[in-house]
Design an enzyme around this catalytic site. Structure first.
Site, PDB file in Angstrom:
ATOM      1  N   CYS A 164       0.872  -1.169   0.000  1.00  0.00           N
ATOM      2  CA  CYS A 164       0.000   0.000   0.000  1.00  0.00           C
ATOM      3  C   CYS A 164       0.907   1.216   0.000  1.00  0.00           C
ATOM      4  O   CYS A 164       1.589   1.499   0.979  1.00  0.00           O
ATOM      5  CB  CYS A 164      -0.915   0.003   1.222  1.00  0.00           C
ATOM      6  N   GLU A 174      -3.449   0.836  -6.199  1.00  0.00           N
ATOM      7  CA  GLU A 174      -2.424  -0.139  -6.554  1.00  0.00           C
ATOM      8  C   GLU A 174      -2.151   0.006  -8.045  1.00  0.00           C
ATOM      9  O   GLU A 174      -2.997   0.507  -8.791  1.00  0.00           O
ATOM     10  CB  GLU A 174      -2.867  -1.573  -6.228  1.00  0.00           C
TER      11      GLU A 174
END
Length: 225
Positions: A2, A103
């Site tokens: 992340c 992402e």
């Protein structure tokens, strides 16, 4: 992993979701990046509270703060083995609120960002750890990291890792200083399923200086077909 996320929510909604006092000032942020200040929820002797932490955990034994930029995430599978994280996992857990996260998928044309949110539009609670570090001049820095795990079926086509997301009914367990460590470890390694929604967004998010609601709009060049 992340590496970027968003938090765009009213103070009252944040307070209701995490059972904390509403923050006095909460600016919408659409491109939160490592080393920046982030909001976290911690359990203290005075109850559950919001804290402002630096994203990128600096171990208490670090010689300088630069190590934090390499510790924005902690792999849940090895968190109890790593000197940088194991003490924090046992004693200093937190929740990091988010509206969604990004992402990147590697395509022939380059890296394409995708934006992930919960399908019910609830706020996300990342499983986090925090640490306190004192610089040589005596300045105290509180920092954090986000735990990651193997991607679920929604994230896996885009990236092999994803943040550990704590469901609201497990907030208290995660923050409880007396919680069973084995139970918490299992929670991170095999987190409860979450229903995510994702779509491509503009590569403009790749630049940290860009921070506007336009970053979370569907990217037409990939969605029009």
């Amino acid at each position: 992993m992340c590496g970027r996320y968003t938090l765009a929510v009213s103070p009252s909604r944040l307070a209701a979701r995490f059972s904390v006092t509403p923050p006095l000032d909460l600016q919408a942020r659409y491109n939160i990046a490592p080393t920046q200040s982030v909001i976290a929820v911690r359990e203290t002797t005075e109850g559950r509270q919001l804290a402002t932490l630096r994203w990128g955990l600096i171990p208490s034994w670090a010689k300088d703060a630069t190590i934090g930029s390499r510790m924005i995430n902690a792999r849940s599978e090895t968190v109890l083995e790593k000197p940088s994280f194991r003490a924090a996992f046992r004693q200093r857990r937190c929740l990091i609120p988010a509206s969604g996260f990004y992402e990147w998928q590697t395509l022939p044309t380059g890296k394409q960002p995708f934006y992930f949110t919960l399908r019910d539009d609830d706020l996300i609670a990342f499983a986090g750890l925090w640490e306190q570090w004192r610089s040589p001049d005596g300045t105290v820095v509180e920092s954090c990291t986000i735990l990651t795990t193997a991607a679920n079926e929604i994230v896996a086509p885009i990236h092999e890792r994803m943040p550990v997301i704590i469901p609201s009914d497990l907030d208290a367990l995660w923050l409880d200083p007396a919680a069973d460590i084995g139970q918490l470890y299992d929670l991170c390694r095999t987190p409860p399923p979450v229903t995510l929604h994702c779509y491509p967004v503009s590569p403009a998010v790749n630049q940290v200086r860009n921070d506007s609601e336009a970053l979370i709009q569907p990217y037409s060049s990939l969605t029009s077909g």
